[in-house]
Write an enzyme that holds these catalytic residues in place. Structure first.
Site, PDB file in Angstrom:
ATOM      1  N   ARG A 104      69.511  55.673  38.593  1.00  0.00           N
ATOM      2  CA  ARG A 104      68.361  56.723  38.476  1.00  0.00           C
ATOM      3  C   ARG A 104      67.278  56.398  39.348  1.00  0.00           C
ATOM      4  O   ARG A 104      66.888  55.144  39.506  1.00  0.00           O
ATOM      5  CB  ARG A 104      67.806  56.842  36.946  1.00  0.00           C
ATOM      6  CG  ARG A 104      68.599  57.470  36.008  1.00  0.00           C
ATOM      7  CD  ARG A 104      67.947  58.167  34.781  1.00  0.00           C
ATOM      8  NE  ARG A 104      66.761  57.280  34.519  1.00  0.00           N
ATOM      9  CZ  ARG A 104      66.090  57.569  33.408  1.00  0.00           C
ATOM     10  NH1 ARG A 104      66.314  58.876  32.998  1.00  0.00           N
ATOM     11  NH2 ARG A 104      64.807  57.024  33.100  1.00  0.00           N
ATOM     12  N   THR A 108      62.198  60.431  41.279  1.00  0.00           N
ATOM     13  CA  THR A 108      62.923  61.660  40.650  1.00  0.00           C
ATOM     14  C   THR A 108      63.449  61.765  39.407  1.00  0.00           C
ATOM     15  O   THR A 108      63.999  62.651  39.018  1.00  0.00           O
ATOM     16  CB  THR A 108      63.634  62.298  41.994  1.00  0.00           C
ATOM     17  OG1 THR A 108      64.975  61.316  41.848  1.00  0.00           O
ATOM     18  CG2 THR A 108      63.032  62.157  43.190  1.00  0.00           C
ATOM     19  N   ASP A 200      64.881  49.639  28.269  1.00  0.00           N
ATOM     20  CA  ASP A 200      66.126  50.011  29.296  1.00  0.00           C
ATOM     21  C   ASP A 200      67.377  49.029  29.186  1.00  0.00           C
ATOM     22  O   ASP A 200      67.081  48.121  28.978  1.00  0.00           O
ATOM     23  CB  ASP A 200      65.341  49.499  30.694  1.00  0.00           C
ATOM     24  CG  ASP A 200      66.271  49.596  31.941  1.00  0.00           C
ATOM     25  OD1 ASP A 200      67.431  49.259  31.843  1.00  0.00           O
ATOM     26  OD2 ASP A 200      65.811  50.265  32.930  1.00  0.00           O
ATOM     27  N   ASP A 203      68.672  46.368  31.559  1.00  0.00           N
ATOM     28  CA  ASP A 203      67.663  45.351  31.540  1.00  0.00           C
ATOM     29  C   ASP A 203      67.843  44.457  30.230  1.00  0.00           C
ATOM     30  O   ASP A 203      67.788  42.958  30.338  1.00  0.00           O
ATOM     31  CB  ASP A 203      66.092  45.651  31.936  1.00  0.00           C
ATOM     32  CG  ASP A 203      65.709  46.173  33.300  1.00  0.00           C
ATOM     33  OD1 ASP A 203      66.404  45.637  34.279  1.00  0.00           O
ATOM     34  OD2 ASP A 203      64.829  46.968  33.405  1.00  0.00           O
TER      35      ASP A 203
HETATM   36  C1  PRP Z   1      70.304  54.143  32.801  1.00  0.00           C
HETATM   37  C2  PRP Z   1      71.415  54.344  31.655  1.00  0.00           C
HETATM   38  C3  PRP Z   1      72.013  55.529  32.050  1.00  0.00           C
HETATM   39  C4  PRP Z   1      71.138  56.532  33.019  1.00  0.00           C
HETATM   40  C5  PRP Z   1      70.636  57.560  31.639  1.00  0.00           C
HETATM   41  O1  PRP Z   1      71.065  53.618  33.732  1.00  0.00           O
HETATM   42  O2  PRP Z   1      72.528  53.431  31.548  1.00  0.00           O
HETATM   43  O3  PRP Z   1      73.245  55.589  33.242  1.00  0.00           O
HETATM   44  O4  PRP Z   1      69.986  55.643  33.055  1.00  0.00           O
HETATM   45  O5  PRP Z   1      69.911  58.354  32.456  1.00  0.00           O
HETATM   46  P1  PRP Z   1      70.056  59.899  32.833  1.00  0.00           P
HETATM   47  O6  PRP Z   1      70.581  60.433  31.254  1.00  0.00           O
HETATM   48  O7  PRP Z   1      68.537  60.506  32.634  1.00  0.00           O
HETATM   49  O8  PRP Z   1      70.766  59.989  33.881  1.00  0.00           O
HETATM   50  P2  PRP Z   1      70.090  52.966  35.185  1.00  0.00           P
HETATM   51  O9  PRP Z   1      69.847  54.155  36.054  1.00  0.00           O
HETATM   52  O10 PRP Z   1      68.712  52.615  34.437  1.00  0.00           O
HETATM   53  O11 PRP Z   1      71.005  52.013  35.641  1.00  0.00           O
HETATM   54  P3  PRP Z   1      71.504  50.412  35.164  1.00  0.00           P
HETATM   55  O12 PRP Z   1      72.220  50.706  34.093  1.00  0.00           O
HETATM   56  O13 PRP Z   1      71.839  50.038  36.494  1.00  0.00           O
HETATM   57  O14 PRP Z   1      70.124  49.767  34.762  1.00  0.00           O
HETATM   58  N1  URA Z   2      67.872  54.735  30.795  1.00  0.00           N
HETATM   59  C1  URA Z   2      67.531  53.724  29.908  1.00  0.00           C
HETATM   60  O1  URA Z   2      68.037  52.360  30.132  1.00  0.00           O
HETATM   61  N2  URA Z   2      66.734  53.793  28.812  1.00  0.00           N
HETATM   62  C2  URA Z   2      66.362  55.096  28.598  1.00  0.00           C
HETATM   63  O2  URA Z   2      65.536  55.389  27.712  1.00  0.00           O
HETATM   64  C3  URA Z   2      66.544  56.005  29.824  1.00  0.00           C
HETATM   65  C4  URA Z   2      67.184  55.927  30.478  1.00  0.00           C
END
Ligand code: PRP
Ligand code: URA
Length: 209
Positions: A104, A108, A200, A203
């Site tokens: 994400r 945005t 998160d 993380d």
């Molecule tokens: C997180 C999560 C989803 C997304 C959800 O990933 O694992 O993929 O956000 O958010 P959305 O429904 O608003 O699209 P992130 O973008 O943080 O990436 P990561 O798993 O690499 O940390």
């Molecule tokens: N991605 C995450 O990891 N946690 C949230 O709450 C939303 C997006």
């Protein structure tokens, strides 16, 4: 219209509460996500069709049941979706695994694609897309769209925690897709994080913060 199925098994709910706790560290978080993924796998596969097979027990011939020729793929959305793969593979050891990399954009909150590697015959497979968090729904919806562009027709989505906004988006964008989740939370905050959520997921899973 697709359905939202909330997996409310007591073991799943118990483990999810421990995952949500901010004092739970990466090692336990990983282990619990693995266990919950396997438990949710029972629900995600509940409607798989069976066929009759003739076998012989040590005592007598009989007609048993087997899953009817299902070709499966598990597709995690990177990174956090990786934490749900092994639990499902325990149940579905012959499934192939594809990967879709999305993050994400921090400003945005819209998803950015950086990787896609899928089994060559993905269009013939029932696909289980996995990602712990369904927040705005942008990442899941884009991943499902990418799979449909490759010809996939039978797709289901398995998430640990979902926001109402994300559920609505996926069901509207993809009315043929059912969503399985362990928790339907209250809302998104101003940074599009799920509240109460678990923070998160990437993380916490990989200890990157
Ligand atoms: C997180 C999560 C989803 C997304 C959800 O990933 O694992 O993929 O956000 O958010 P959305 O429904 O608003 O699209 P992130 O973008 O943080 O990436 P990561 O798993 O690499 O940390
Ligand atoms: N991605 C995450 O990891 N946690 C949230 O709450 C939303 C997006």
């Amino acid at each position: 219209m697709g359905k939202l199925i909330i997996v409310d098994h007591p073991l799943v709910q118990h483990k999810l509460t421990i995952m949500r706790d901010k004092n739970t560290g990466a090692k336990d978080f990983r282990g619990l996500l693995d266990e919950i993924s396997m438990l949710m796998g029972y629900e995600v596969t509940r409607d798989f069709p069976l066929c009759d097979v003739e076998i012989e027990t040590p005592l007598t011939p009989m007609v048993g049941k087997k899953i009817a020729g299902k070709k499966l793929a598990i597709v995690p959305i990177l990174r956090a979706g990786l934490g749900m793969v092994d639990g499902l593979l325990n149940l579905l050891p012959v499934a192939k695994v594809g990967h879709i990399g999305l993050y994400r954009d921090p400003e945005t909150h819209t998803p950015v694609v950086y990787y896609c590697k899928l089994p060559v015959d993905i269009e013939e497979r029932t696909v289980i897309v996995v990602d712990p968090m369904l927040a705005t729904g942008g990442s899941a919806s884009d991943a499902i769209r990418m799979l449909k562009e490759k010809g996939c027709k039978n797709i289901r989505l398995m998430c640990l925690v979902s926001a109402p906004e994300g559920v609505k988006k996926v069901l509207e964008d993809h009315p043929d897709v059912d969503i399985y989740t362990a928790g339907l939370d209250e809302k998104l905050n101003e940074r599009c994080y799920i509240v109460p959520g678990l923070g998160d997921a990437g993380d916490r899973l990989f200890g990157t913060k």
